[in-house]
Motif scaffolding. Sequence first.
Motif, PDB file in Angstrom:
ATOM      1  N   LYS A  19       0.837  -1.210   0.000  1.00  0.00           N
ATOM      2  CA  LYS A  19       0.000   0.000   0.000  1.00  0.00           C
ATOM      3  C   LYS A  19       0.866   1.252   0.000  1.00  0.00           C
ATOM      4  O   LYS A  19       0.576   2.218  -0.722  1.00  0.00           O
ATOM      5  N   ALA A  20       1.935   1.251   0.789  1.00  0.00           N
ATOM      6  CA  ALA A  20       2.843   2.409   0.826  1.00  0.00           C
ATOM      7  C   ALA A  20       3.497   2.603  -0.539  1.00  0.00           C
ATOM      8  O   ALA A  20       3.606   3.731  -1.033  1.00  0.00           O
ATOM      9  N   TYR A  21       3.917   1.501  -1.154  1.00  0.00           N
ATOM     10  CA  TYR A  21       4.505   1.538  -2.498  1.00  0.00           C
ATOM     11  C   TYR A  21       3.511   2.136  -3.497  1.00  0.00           C
ATOM     12  O   TYR A  21       3.845   3.026  -4.273  1.00  0.00           O
ATOM     13  N   SER A  22       2.282   1.654  -3.467  1.00  0.00           N
ATOM     14  CA  SER A  22       1.262   2.096  -4.429  1.00  0.00           C
ATOM     15  C   SER A  22       0.985   3.594  -4.319  1.00  0.00           C
ATOM     16  O   SER A  22       0.792   4.269  -5.337  1.00  0.00           O
ATOM     17  N   LYS A  23       0.970   4.123  -3.105  1.00  0.00           N
ATOM     18  CA  LYS A  23       0.701   5.550  -2.903  1.00  0.00           C
ATOM     19  C   LYS A  23       1.783   6.421  -3.539  1.00  0.00           C
ATOM     20  O   LYS A  23       1.505   7.539  -3.958  1.00  0.00           O
ATOM     21  N   ILE A  24       3.004   5.906  -3.611  1.00  0.00           N
ATOM     22  CA  ILE A  24       4.105   6.660  -4.216  1.00  0.00           C
ATOM     23  C   ILE A  24       4.237   6.330  -5.697  1.00  0.00           C
ATOM     24  O   ILE A  24       4.467   7.215  -6.529  1.00  0.00           O
ATOM     25  N   ALA A  25       4.092   5.060  -6.052  1.00  0.00           N
ATOM     26  CA  ALA A  25       4.337   4.610  -7.427  1.00  0.00           C
ATOM     27  C   ALA A  25       3.338   5.183  -8.419  1.00  0.00           C
ATOM     28  O   ALA A  25       3.726   5.647  -9.498  1.00  0.00           O
ATOM     29  N   ARG A  26       2.069   5.157  -8.085  1.00  0.00           N
ATOM     30  CA  ARG A  26       1.050   5.606  -9.048  1.00  0.00           C
ATOM     31  C   ARG A  26       1.283   7.046  -9.504  1.00  0.00           C
ATOM     32  O   ARG A  26       1.356   7.299 -10.706  1.00  0.00           O
ATOM     33  N   PRO A  27       1.425   8.023  -8.590  1.00  0.00           N
ATOM     34  CA  PRO A  27       1.673   9.385  -9.063  1.00  0.00           C
ATOM     35  C   PRO A  27       2.996   9.526  -9.805  1.00  0.00           C
ATOM     36  O   PRO A  27       3.095  10.294 -10.771  1.00  0.00           O
ATOM     37  N   ALA A  28       4.011   8.780  -9.387  1.00  0.00           N
ATOM     38  CA  ALA A  28       5.308   8.866 -10.074  1.00  0.00           C
ATOM     39  C   ALA A  28       5.199   8.358 -11.503  1.00  0.00           C
ATOM     40  O   ALA A  28       5.750   8.961 -12.436  1.00  0.00           O
ATOM     41  N   LEU A  29       4.466   7.276 -11.712  1.00  0.00           N
ATOM     42  CA  LEU A  29       4.330   6.708 -13.051  1.00  0.00           C
ATOM     43  C   LEU A  29       3.402   7.544 -13.926  1.00  0.00           C
ATOM     44  O   LEU A  29       3.632   7.687 -15.126  1.00  0.00           O
ATOM     45  N   TYR A  74       9.933   6.838  -8.835  1.00  0.00           N
ATOM     46  CA  TYR A  74       9.634   5.405  -8.785  1.00  0.00           C
ATOM     47  C   TYR A  74      10.633   4.663  -7.911  1.00  0.00           C
ATOM     48  O   TYR A  74      10.268   3.711  -7.222  1.00  0.00           O
ATOM     49  N   GLN A  75      11.874   5.101  -7.898  1.00  0.00           N
ATOM     50  CA  GLN A  75      12.865   4.474  -7.023  1.00  0.00           C
ATOM     51  C   GLN A  75      12.483   4.662  -5.559  1.00  0.00           C
ATOM     52  O   GLN A  75      12.705   3.774  -4.728  1.00  0.00           O
ATOM     53  N   GLU A  76      11.879   5.806  -5.243  1.00  0.00           N
ATOM     54  CA  GLU A  76      11.359   6.033  -3.893  1.00  0.00           C
ATOM     55  C   GLU A  76      10.253   5.026  -3.573  1.00  0.00           C
ATOM     56  O   GLU A  76      10.175   4.483  -2.468  1.00  0.00           O
ATOM     57  N   ALA A  77       9.397   4.750  -4.557  1.00  0.00           N
ATOM     58  CA  ALA A  77       8.325   3.769  -4.375  1.00  0.00           C
ATOM     59  C   ALA A  77       8.909   2.380  -4.130  1.00  0.00           C
ATOM     60  O   ALA A  77       8.439   1.646  -3.252  1.00  0.00           O
ATOM     61  N   LEU A  78       9.932   2.011  -4.891  1.00  0.00           N
ATOM     62  CA  LEU A  78      10.567   0.700  -4.698  1.00  0.00           C
ATOM     63  C   LEU A  78      11.180   0.583  -3.311  1.00  0.00           C
ATOM     64  O   LEU A  78      11.122  -0.491  -2.691  1.00  0.00           O
ATOM     65  N   ALA A  79      11.745   1.674  -2.809  1.00  0.00           N
ATOM     66  CA  ALA A  79      12.308   1.658  -1.454  1.00  0.00           C
ATOM     67  C   ALA A  79      11.198   1.415  -0.427  1.00  0.00           C
ATOM     68  O   ALA A  79      11.403   0.692   0.553  1.00  0.00           O
ATOM     69  N   ALA A  80      10.016   1.977  -0.661  1.00  0.00           N
ATOM     70  CA  ALA A  80       8.881   1.763   0.241  1.00  0.00           C
ATOM     71  C   ALA A  80       8.388   0.316   0.169  1.00  0.00           C
ATOM     72  O   ALA A  80       7.956  -0.248   1.176  1.00  0.00           O
ATOM     73  N   LEU A  81       8.454  -0.288  -1.014  1.00  0.00           N
ATOM     74  CA  LEU A  81       8.025  -1.683  -1.178  1.00  0.00           C
ATOM     75  C   LEU A  81       8.913  -2.612  -0.363  1.00  0.00           C
ATOM     76  O   LEU A  81       8.426  -3.526   0.307  1.00  0.00           O
ATOM     77  N   ASP A  82      10.219  -2.405  -0.418  1.00  0.00           N
ATOM     78  CA  ASP A  82      11.186  -3.055   0.468  1.00  0.00           C
ATOM     79  C   ASP A  82      10.903  -4.531   0.762  1.00  0.00           C
ATOM     80  O   ASP A  82      10.759  -4.922   1.914  1.00  0.00           O
ATOM     81  N   GLY A  83      10.735  -5.334  -0.290  1.00  0.00           N
ATOM     82  CA  GLY A  83      10.528  -6.767  -0.087  1.00  0.00           C
ATOM     83  C   GLY A  83       9.110  -7.147   0.285  1.00  0.00           C
ATOM     84  O   GLY A  83       8.860  -8.297   0.644  1.00  0.00           O
ATOM     85  N   GLY A  84       8.168  -6.225   0.199  1.00  0.00           N
ATOM     86  CA  GLY A  84       6.785  -6.516   0.563  1.00  0.00           C
ATOM     87  C   GLY A  84       6.037  -7.368  -0.448  1.00  0.00           C
ATOM     88  O   GLY A  84       4.928  -7.807  -0.181  1.00  0.00           O
ATOM     89  N   ALA A  85       6.673  -7.624  -1.614  1.00  0.00           N
ATOM     90  CA  ALA A  85       6.040  -8.456  -2.639  1.00  0.00           C
ATOM     91  C   ALA A  85       7.106  -9.054  -3.542  1.00  0.00           C
ATOM     92  O   ALA A  85       8.176  -8.479  -3.724  1.00  0.00           O
TER      93      ALA A  85
END
Length: 95
Positions: A19-29, A74-85
Motif C-alpha cells: 500500500k505504501a509503495y502504491s501511494k508513491i508509485a502511481r503518481p510517479a508513473l 519510482y525508485q522512492e516507491a521501490l524503497a517503500a516496497l522493500d521486499g513486501g512483494a
Amino acid sequence: MTAYWISTYQEITDEAKVKAYSKIARPALLAAGGTFVAAAEPAQVYEAGEQTRVVLIQFDSVEAAVAAHDSDGYQEALAALDGGAVRDMRVVPGL
C-alpha cells in the motif's frame, strides 16, 4: 511505438508495504507519462494463469517506460516496497 509495463504479483508478503509503495508509485508513473490500463486480480484465468494481482500501464515507448522505472520518484516507491512483494515486471513493446 507504444510500450506496456506489466507487473504480476506472485506473492504479497507485507500488505502495508504494498500500500505504501502504491501511494508513491502511481503518481510517479503518471507523472512519467504512464496510463494505467488495468490494476486488479484477474476476473478469469486459463492454462497456467495464476489468480494474482496484475498491473498494466501504457507508455509512449519502451524508452519512456524504462525512464519511468529509473526515475527518482519510482525508485522512492521501490524503497517503500522493500521486499513486501515478489513480482514479475516486464516492459513489452506494442504491436
